[in-house]
Scaffold this active site. Structure first.
Site, PDB file in Angstrom:
ATOM      1  N   CYS B  11       0.621  -1.538   0.058  1.00 33.75           N
ATOM      2  CA  CYS B  11       0.332   0.397   0.070  1.00 33.75           C
ATOM      3  C   CYS B  11       1.127   1.066  -0.061  1.00 33.75           C
ATOM      4  O   CYS B  11       2.409   0.865   0.305  1.00 33.75           O
ATOM      5  CB  CYS B  11      -0.934   0.165   1.141  1.00 33.75           C
ATOM      6  SG  CYS B  11      -0.165  -0.141   2.678  1.00 33.75           S
ATOM      7  N   CYS B  14       3.328   2.171   3.130  1.00 34.49           N
ATOM      8  CA  CYS B  14       4.336   1.013   2.762  1.00 34.49           C
ATOM      9  C   CYS B  14       5.187   1.741   2.766  1.00 34.49           C
ATOM     10  O   CYS B  14       6.954   1.370   2.480  1.00 34.49           O
ATOM     11  CB  CYS B  14       3.962  -0.110   2.254  1.00 34.49           C
ATOM     12  SG  CYS B  14       2.316  -0.976   2.969  1.00 34.49           S
TER      13      CYS B  14
END
Lengths: 328, 78
Positions: B11, B14
């Site tokens: 995502c 991250c």
């Protein structure tokens, strides 16, 4: 208090910009200004306040709490925590696995995952301010009921057999988790304030465009669909309108923030309550992107079962509510 | 040499976390290796439920959010 926003919209749209309240465009614009202003002010205040309160709640604590609970109460608690825990859909896989490897039954984890997108503080807040507490209550009860019943059903058919092999193994091997006490340190007010601030910015960044899209659509419906049209064409007489609404909702992908302003318009325009709810819940919960994510831990068959289960329950909910509304 | 692993299924947060780790370690001139772990089974084995999470020398040191600058500097100065 909320009439302030209506006055603000009067002043801006009819006064300053000189639109007439009689025209469709004027009407739609008024709706748009009133609702976006109201929603953003409420969002900012409420997200901050709620985040202050729930700063110390996290999924690790919920897992420890859910592990080893009796199933009957487990479904309810799973769904309840799904409603009050914020979490972004990109976390759903780790959360699911974390629950599963702690030995929490698949049904309880799914009750959590299904309820989570449907009910959250932003959704409840919007419902309260746009549609009043009775409908908010109906929405919460229905959302939790769908999560609880779907969860119970999945355990009934022993859904854990249909997980991906590695996830199924994790479930079998699960031991009563060593409660590595999840740092229960007390949070100071400053910690809470920092958490709430980050949370506020984070949620606003995620939802602001949905508010505009949702309210924009709602405003268009409000201004341009003639009064009475919905009642005649999609009213109580047409049983098929509920499953149709659910089907239309599948490819539409929105979160609860975007869909609630649309709900407001649909209801004001006379679409039956059950049909509206069925449409909105299908838009929020039955979305392909989320389901593709779950593929990492579930086999296709289980995914298909859950998907159909959701569609069937939304349709059922729609019919029942329409029936009740008619009898009232 | 510090070895960081950012756990997360890809995502945006991250990626941001990994990027911050790299940038700040360069700024401070601390030698660090940053890698990303996106395999869900591996993430599960760290016992992490909210991503992004950060593993420093095989110890989970953070999970659930993008770590702020102070925390990262702390790890690097240890």
């Amino acid at each position: 208090m909320l009439s302030f926003f209506s006055l603000l919209a009067d002043w801006l749209v009819y006064g300053l910009l000189g639109f007439s309240a009689e025209t469709r465009l004027g009407n739609a614009l008024h709706f748009f200004v009133e609702d976006t202003a109201k929603i953003f002010v409420l969002l900012i205040i409420m997200i901050y306040v709620i985040a202050l309160i729930r700063a110390s709640l996290n999924v690790e604590r919920i897992r420890n709490y859910l592990a080893g609970k009796h199933r009957g109460i487990g479904y309810f608690l799973g769904s309840f925590f799904g409603a009050i825990t914020p979490f972004c859909s990109c976390s759903s896989i780790p959360v699911f696995l974390g629950f599963t490897s702690a030995g929490i039954p698949v049904g309880i984890s799914m009750a959590f995952l299904i309820t989570s997108p449907l009910i959250n503080e932003v959704a409840v807040l919007l419902l309260l301010s746009l549609l009043g507490w009775e409908l908010t209550l109906v929405y919460i009860v229905v959302g939790m009921a769908v999560g609880i019943l779907a969860g119970a059903f999945l355990d009934l058919i022993r859904a854990e057999r249909l997980l991906q092999p590695f996830a199924a193994k994790a479930y079998e091997k699960s031991q009563p988790i060593q409660l590595q006490e999840v740092a229960l340190q007390r949070m100071s007010l400053t910690d809470r304030h920092n958490f709430a601030k980050t949370e506020l910015l984070d949620i606003l960044q995620r939802v602001w465009k949905w508010v505009f899209i949702g309210v924009g659509l709602g405003a268009a419906l409000h201004g341009y669909v003639p009064d009475g049209w919905m009642q005649e064409n999609l009213g109580h007489g047409q049983w098929w309108s509920v499953p149709a609404a659910v089907l239309v909702g599948i490819p539409l992908y929105s979160n609860a923030t975007g869909v609630i302003p649309v709900m407001e318009s649909l209801i004001v325009k006379g679409l039956p309550l059950g049909t509206t709810l069925a449409f909105c819940m299908s838009t929020v919960a039955a979305s392909f992107p989320e389901f593709i994510l779950l593929k990492q831990v579930m086999q296709w068959r289980l995914l298909a079962i859950i998907f159909l289960l959701l569609l069937a329950s939304f349709t059922l909910v729609g019919w029942v509510l329409n029936f009740v509304e008619l009898m009232w | 040499m510090k070895q960081f692993k950012v756990l997360g299924t890809g995502c945006a947060k991250c990626l941001k976390t990994a990027e911050m780790l790299e940038r700040i370690s360069k700024e401070l001139g601390v030698e660090a290796e940053v890698s990303k772990e996106t395999n869900i089974e591996a993430i599960m084995n760290y016992g992490v439920m909210s991503t992004p999470a950060v593993v420093l020398n095989e110890q989970v040191v953070h999970s659930g959010s993008i770590p702020n600058r102070d925390i990262i500097e702390n790890w690097l100065r240890q």
